[in-house]
Design a protein around this motif. Structure first.
Motif, PDB file in Angstrom:
ATOM      1  N   LEU A 100       0.974  -1.141  -0.112  1.00 35.61           N
ATOM      2  CA  LEU A 100       0.045  -0.013   0.230  1.00 35.61           C
ATOM      3  C   LEU A 100       0.943   1.236  -0.026  1.00 35.61           C
ATOM      4  O   LEU A 100       1.781   1.480   0.874  1.00 35.61           O
ATOM      5  CB  LEU A 100      -1.023  -0.104   1.311  1.00 35.61           C
ATOM      6  CG  LEU A 100      -1.864  -1.082   1.231  1.00 35.61           C
ATOM      7  CD1 LEU A 100      -2.670  -1.195   2.786  1.00 35.61           C
ATOM      8  CD2 LEU A 100      -3.001  -1.227   0.288  1.00 35.61           C
ATOM      9  N   LYS A 101       0.747   2.080  -1.107  1.00 36.38           N
ATOM     10  CA  LYS A 101       1.540   3.263  -1.154  1.00 36.38           C
ATOM     11  C   LYS A 101       0.841   4.396   0.022  1.00 36.38           C
ATOM     12  O   LYS A 101      -0.408   4.349  -0.013  1.00 36.38           O
ATOM     13  CB  LYS A 101       1.221   3.974  -2.426  1.00 36.38           C
ATOM     14  CG  LYS A 101       1.965   3.298  -3.612  1.00 36.38           C
ATOM     15  CD  LYS A 101       1.855   4.124  -5.076  1.00 36.38           C
ATOM     16  CE  LYS A 101       2.286   3.205  -5.912  1.00 36.38           C
ATOM     17  NZ  LYS A 101       1.979   3.815  -7.386  1.00 36.38           N
ATOM     18  N   VAL A 102       1.781   5.139   0.632  1.00 30.88           N
ATOM     19  CA  VAL A 102       1.390   5.892   1.795  1.00 30.88           C
ATOM     20  C   VAL A 102       1.275   7.289   0.950  1.00 30.88           C
ATOM     21  O   VAL A 102       2.118   7.773   0.469  1.00 30.88           O
ATOM     22  CB  VAL A 102       2.294   6.089   2.902  1.00 30.88           C
ATOM     23  CG1 VAL A 102       2.082   7.193   3.811  1.00 30.88           C
ATOM     24  CG2 VAL A 102       2.596   4.750   3.481  1.00 30.88           C
ATOM     25  N   ILE A 143     -10.766   1.252   8.790  1.00 28.21           N
ATOM     26  CA  ILE A 143      -9.816   0.788   9.805  1.00 28.21           C
ATOM     27  C   ILE A 143      -8.983   2.002  10.362  1.00 28.21           C
ATOM     28  O   ILE A 143      -8.462   2.473   9.423  1.00 28.21           O
ATOM     29  CB  ILE A 143      -8.888  -0.444   9.624  1.00 28.21           C
ATOM     30  CG1 ILE A 143     -10.117  -1.377   9.231  1.00 28.21           C
ATOM     31  CG2 ILE A 143      -8.180  -0.756  10.736  1.00 28.21           C
ATOM     32  CD1 ILE A 143      -9.372  -2.641   8.770  1.00 28.21           C
ATOM     33  N   ASP A 144      -8.762   2.156  11.618  1.00 30.87           N
ATOM     34  CA  ASP A 144      -8.137   3.242  12.135  1.00 30.87           C
ATOM     35  C   ASP A 144      -7.174   2.665  13.128  1.00 30.87           C
ATOM     36  O   ASP A 144      -7.316   1.731  13.865  1.00 30.87           O
ATOM     37  CB  ASP A 144      -8.978   4.266  13.079  1.00 30.87           C
ATOM     38  CG  ASP A 144      -7.993   5.655  13.332  1.00 30.87           C
ATOM     39  OD1 ASP A 144      -7.108   5.889  12.555  1.00 30.87           O
ATOM     40  OD2 ASP A 144      -8.500   6.396  13.904  1.00 30.87           O
ATOM     41  N   CYS A 145      -5.670   2.800  12.891  1.00 29.94           N
ATOM     42  CA  CYS A 145      -4.713   1.830  13.600  1.00 29.94           C
ATOM     43  C   CYS A 145      -3.432   2.762  13.473  1.00 29.94           C
ATOM     44  O   CYS A 145      -3.458   3.831  12.702  1.00 29.94           O
ATOM     45  CB  CYS A 145      -4.445   0.519  12.623  1.00 29.94           C
ATOM     46  SG  CYS A 145      -3.871   0.969  11.086  1.00 29.94           S
ATOM     47  N   LYS A 146      -2.485   2.302  14.021  1.00 30.72           N
ATOM     48  CA  LYS A 146      -0.942   2.793  14.295  1.00 30.72           C
ATOM     49  C   LYS A 146       0.089   1.594  13.480  1.00 30.72           C
ATOM     50  O   LYS A 146      -0.095   0.580  14.059  1.00 30.72           O
ATOM     51  CB  LYS A 146      -0.688   3.217  15.630  1.00 30.72           C
ATOM     52  CG  LYS A 146      -1.195   4.455  16.111  1.00 30.72           C
ATOM     53  CD  LYS A 146      -0.804   4.897  17.454  1.00 30.72           C
ATOM     54  CE  LYS A 146      -1.461   6.111  17.930  1.00 30.72           C
ATOM     55  NZ  LYS A 146      -1.102   6.463  19.109  1.00 30.72           N
ATOM     56  N   ILE A 147       0.786   2.198  12.796  1.00 32.75           N
ATOM     57  CA  ILE A 147       1.769   1.119  11.870  1.00 32.75           C
ATOM     58  C   ILE A 147       2.896   1.555  12.482  1.00 32.75           C
ATOM     59  O   ILE A 147       3.312   2.744  12.275  1.00 32.75           O
ATOM     60  CB  ILE A 147       1.504   1.015  10.573  1.00 32.75           C
ATOM     61  CG1 ILE A 147       0.091   0.608  10.150  1.00 32.75           C
ATOM     62  CG2 ILE A 147       2.614   0.302  10.107  1.00 32.75           C
ATOM     63  CD1 ILE A 147      -0.239   0.358   8.499  1.00 32.75           C
ATOM     64  N   GLU A 148       3.809   0.760  13.327  1.00 34.63           N
ATOM     65  CA  GLU A 148       5.080   0.984  13.386  1.00 34.63           C
ATOM     66  C   GLU A 148       6.006   1.535  12.315  1.00 34.63           C
ATOM     67  O   GLU A 148       5.904   1.043  11.101  1.00 34.63           O
ATOM     68  CB  GLU A 148       6.142  -0.272  14.186  1.00 34.63           C
ATOM     69  CG  GLU A 148       5.634  -0.306  15.606  1.00 34.63           C
ATOM     70  CD  GLU A 148       6.718  -1.566  16.220  1.00 34.63           C
ATOM     71  OE1 GLU A 148       7.854  -1.372  15.919  1.00 34.63           O
ATOM     72  OE2 GLU A 148       5.985  -2.379  16.682  1.00 34.63           O
ATOM     73  N   GLY A 149       6.882   2.627  12.398  1.00 41.13           N
ATOM     74  CA  GLY A 149       7.423   3.340  11.447  1.00 41.13           C
ATOM     75  C   GLY A 149       6.620   4.356  10.504  1.00 41.13           C
ATOM     76  O   GLY A 149       7.296   4.969   9.647  1.00 41.13           O
ATOM     77  N   PHE A 150       5.471   4.195  10.497  1.00 41.00           N
ATOM     78  CA  PHE A 150       4.585   5.235   9.691  1.00 41.00           C
ATOM     79  C   PHE A 150       3.702   5.906  10.701  1.00 41.00           C
ATOM     80  O   PHE A 150       3.332   7.113  10.327  1.00 41.00           O
ATOM     81  CB  PHE A 150       3.633   4.160   8.832  1.00 41.00           C
ATOM     82  CG  PHE A 150       4.269   3.458   7.901  1.00 41.00           C
ATOM     83  CD1 PHE A 150       4.782   4.228   6.565  1.00 41.00           C
ATOM     84  CD2 PHE A 150       4.673   2.175   8.145  1.00 41.00           C
ATOM     85  CE1 PHE A 150       5.434   3.341   5.803  1.00 41.00           C
ATOM     86  CE2 PHE A 150       5.298   1.683   6.979  1.00 41.00           C
ATOM     87  CZ  PHE A 150       5.779   2.011   5.876  1.00 41.00           C
TER      88      PHE A 150
END
Length: 112
Positions: free
Chosen positions: A65-67, A92-99
């Protein structure tokens, strides 16, 4: 006329049998009078494989997935813990490590 979803598994494939509704997925049966009392409509969010997602689940990204606004990419297989389901296009609401904080579409994830 649309039939109500199953109150146990939230399946949308219910059918009528006399004065009862029956769910073919979990075999739950309930009367039409009970169904008319519970008219609460909840949106069921499913992953790419059709599994029902809930708040706090762990998911895995199934596609690169492109940010938006960045040259980085969330790679296939990235695990995301403790998701929160929200209304909207990106559900979906989330936190991704590094992003950091991100919103994802449920069609690009699977339940881990």
């Amino acid at each position: 006329m649309s039939l109500p979803s199953c109150p146990q598994c939230h399946s949308e494939f219910t059918y009528e049998d006399g004065d009862q509704y029956i769910c073919p997925e979990c075999a739950h049966e309930w009367s039409k009078s009970v169904a008319s009392e519970t008219t609460e409509i909840t949106k069921v969010i499913r992953d790419a494989n059709g599994n029902v997602l809930q708040d706090g689940d762990t998911i895995t990204v199934i596609k690169d997935l492109k940010v938006k606004g960045s040259s980085s990419v969330v790679k296939v297989g990235t695990k995301v813990k403790n998701i929160r389901l929200v209304d909207g296009d990106h559900d979906i609401d989330c936190k991704i490590e590094g992003f950091g904080a991100m919103k994802l579409k449920s069609e690009f994830v699977k339940k881990a």
